[in-house]
Write a protein that holds these residues in place. Sequence first.
Motif, PDB file in Angstrom:
ATOM      1  N   ASP A   1      94.884  51.441  55.256  1.00 33.51           N
ATOM      2  CA  ASP A   1      95.747  51.636  54.089  1.00 33.51           C
ATOM      3  C   ASP A   1      95.283  50.900  52.837  1.00 33.51           C
ATOM      4  O   ASP A   1      95.574  51.343  51.729  1.00 33.51           O
ATOM      5  N   ALA A   2      94.596  49.774  52.981  1.00 34.15           N
ATOM      6  CA  ALA A   2      94.276  48.945  51.816  1.00 34.15           C
ATOM      7  C   ALA A   2      92.887  48.338  51.951  1.00 34.15           C
ATOM      8  O   ALA A   2      92.407  48.088  53.054  1.00 34.15           O
ATOM      9  N   VAL A   3      92.268  48.081  50.804  1.00 35.77           N
ATOM     10  CA  VAL A   3      90.966  47.422  50.746  1.00 35.77           C
ATOM     11  C   VAL A   3      91.052  46.334  49.683  1.00 35.77           C
ATOM     12  O   VAL A   3      91.486  46.588  48.558  1.00 35.77           O
ATOM     13  N   PHE A   4      90.650  45.114  50.044  1.00 36.18           N
ATOM     14  CA  PHE A   4      90.609  44.003  49.106  1.00 36.18           C
ATOM     15  C   PHE A   4      89.181  43.485  49.061  1.00 36.18           C
ATOM     16  O   PHE A   4      88.600  43.170  50.089  1.00 36.18           O
ATOM     17  N   LYS A   5      88.607  43.418  47.863  1.00 34.03           N
ATOM     18  CA  LYS A   5      87.270  42.868  47.670  1.00 34.03           C
ATOM     19  C   LYS A   5      87.366  41.796  46.592  1.00 34.03           C
ATOM     20  O   LYS A   5      87.904  42.050  45.509  1.00 34.03           O
ATOM     21  N   PHE A   6      86.850  40.593  46.884  1.00 36.72           N
ATOM     22  CA  PHE A   6      86.891  39.531  45.899  1.00 36.72           C
ATOM     23  C   PHE A   6      85.836  38.485  46.225  1.00 36.72           C
ATOM     24  O   PHE A   6      85.283  38.466  47.324  1.00 36.72           O
ATOM     25  N   ASP A   7      85.545  37.625  45.268  1.00 37.52           N
ATOM     26  CA  ASP A   7      84.580  36.541  45.439  1.00 37.52           C
ATOM     27  C   ASP A   7      85.316  35.212  45.354  1.00 37.52           C
ATOM     28  O   ASP A   7      86.160  35.012  44.475  1.00 37.52           O
ATOM     29  N   LEU A   8      84.988  34.302  46.273  1.00 41.18           N
ATOM     30  CA  LEU A   8      85.546  32.953  46.254  1.00 41.18           C
ATOM     31  C   LEU A   8      84.480  32.012  45.702  1.00 41.18           C
ATOM     32  O   LEU A   8      83.348  32.011  46.174  1.00 41.18           O
ATOM     33  N   HIS A   9      84.860  31.222  44.709  1.00 40.93           N
ATOM     34  CA  HIS A   9      83.917  30.311  44.067  1.00 40.93           C
ATOM     35  C   HIS A   9      84.198  28.853  44.404  1.00 40.93           C
ATOM     36  O   HIS A   9      83.409  27.993  44.061  1.00 40.93           O
ATOM     37  N   ARG A  10      85.295  28.567  45.083  1.00 43.83           N
ATOM     38  CA  ARG A  10      85.687  27.189  45.373  1.00 43.83           C
ATOM     39  C   ARG A  10      86.216  27.095  46.794  1.00 43.83           C
ATOM     40  O   ARG A  10      86.426  28.100  47.459  1.00 43.83           O
ATOM     41  N   ASN A  11      86.466  25.881  47.249  1.00 41.53           N
ATOM     42  CA  ASN A  11      86.972  25.708  48.609  1.00 41.53           C
ATOM     43  C   ASN A  11      88.491  25.835  48.700  1.00 41.53           C
ATOM     44  O   ASN A  11      89.031  25.967  49.777  1.00 41.53           O
ATOM     45  N   ILE A  12      89.196  25.799  47.573  1.00 39.97           N
ATOM     46  CA  ILE A  12      90.647  25.991  47.550  1.00 39.97           C
ATOM     47  C   ILE A  12      90.934  27.167  46.624  1.00 39.97           C
ATOM     48  O   ILE A  12      90.505  27.177  45.470  1.00 39.97           O
ATOM     49  N   THR A  13      91.642  28.154  47.141  1.00 33.47           N
ATOM     50  CA  THR A  13      91.942  29.335  46.347  1.00 33.47           C
ATOM     51  C   THR A  13      93.447  29.561  46.338  1.00 33.47           C
ATOM     52  O   THR A  13      94.087  29.523  47.387  1.00 33.47           O
ATOM     53  N   ILE A  14      94.003  29.787  45.178  1.00 30.21           N
ATOM     54  CA  ILE A  14      95.426  30.090  45.020  1.00 30.21           C
ATOM     55  C   ILE A  14      95.540  31.552  44.627  1.00 30.21           C
ATOM     56  O   ILE A  14      94.930  31.987  43.652  1.00 30.21           O
ATOM     57  N   ILE A  15      96.304  32.292  45.400  1.00 31.99           N
ATOM     58  CA  ILE A  15      96.497  33.710  45.122  1.00 31.99           C
ATOM     59  C   ILE A  15      97.796  33.868  44.346  1.00 31.99           C
ATOM     60  O   ILE A  15      98.851  33.484  44.828  1.00 31.99           O
ATOM     61  N   ARG A  16      97.698  34.411  43.148  1.00 36.41           N
ATOM     62  CA  ARG A  16      98.877  34.632  42.342  1.00 36.41           C
ATOM     63  C   ARG A  16      98.783  35.982  41.674  1.00 36.41           C
ATOM     64  O   ARG A  16      97.713  36.567  41.579  1.00 36.41           O
ATOM     65  N   GLY A  17      99.925  36.495  41.263  1.00 36.30           N
ATOM     66  CA  GLY A  17      99.953  37.784  40.585  1.00 36.30           C
ATOM     67  C   GLY A  17     101.352  38.343  40.548  1.00 36.30           C
ATOM     68  O   GLY A  17     102.301  37.748  41.058  1.00 36.30           O
ATOM     69  N   ASP A  18     101.459  39.491  39.947  1.00 43.37           N
ATOM     70  CA  ASP A  18     102.750  40.154  39.796  1.00 43.37           C
ATOM     71  C   ASP A  18     103.275  40.666  41.137  1.00 43.37           C
ATOM     72  O   ASP A  18     102.520  40.809  42.098  1.00 43.37           O
ATOM     73  N   SER A  19     104.556  40.960  41.175  1.00 41.89           N
ATOM     74  CA  SER A  19     105.171  41.532  42.365  1.00 41.89           C
ATOM     75  C   SER A  19     104.565  42.895  42.657  1.00 41.89           C
ATOM     76  O   SER A  19     104.260  43.658  41.737  1.00 41.89           O
TER      77      SER A  19
END
Length: 48
Positions: A13-31
């Motif tokens: 149903d879904a595909v997420f592609k992203f790059d992590l640049h640090r060891n701690i990542t905070i996921i934020r965004g709209d509802s």
Amino acid sequence: MTGTHHIEVKNRDAVFKFDLHRNITIIRGDSGTGKTTLYEMITDYTRL
């Protein structure tokens, strides 16, 4: 974790592609943008 890591998480149903640049990542965004879906896909992967 050093450097950049490309992450791709997908199911039928879904595909997420992203790059992590640090060891701690905070996921934020709209509802309704898929933050919970991404979290559940990653927890399912770690359980298997």
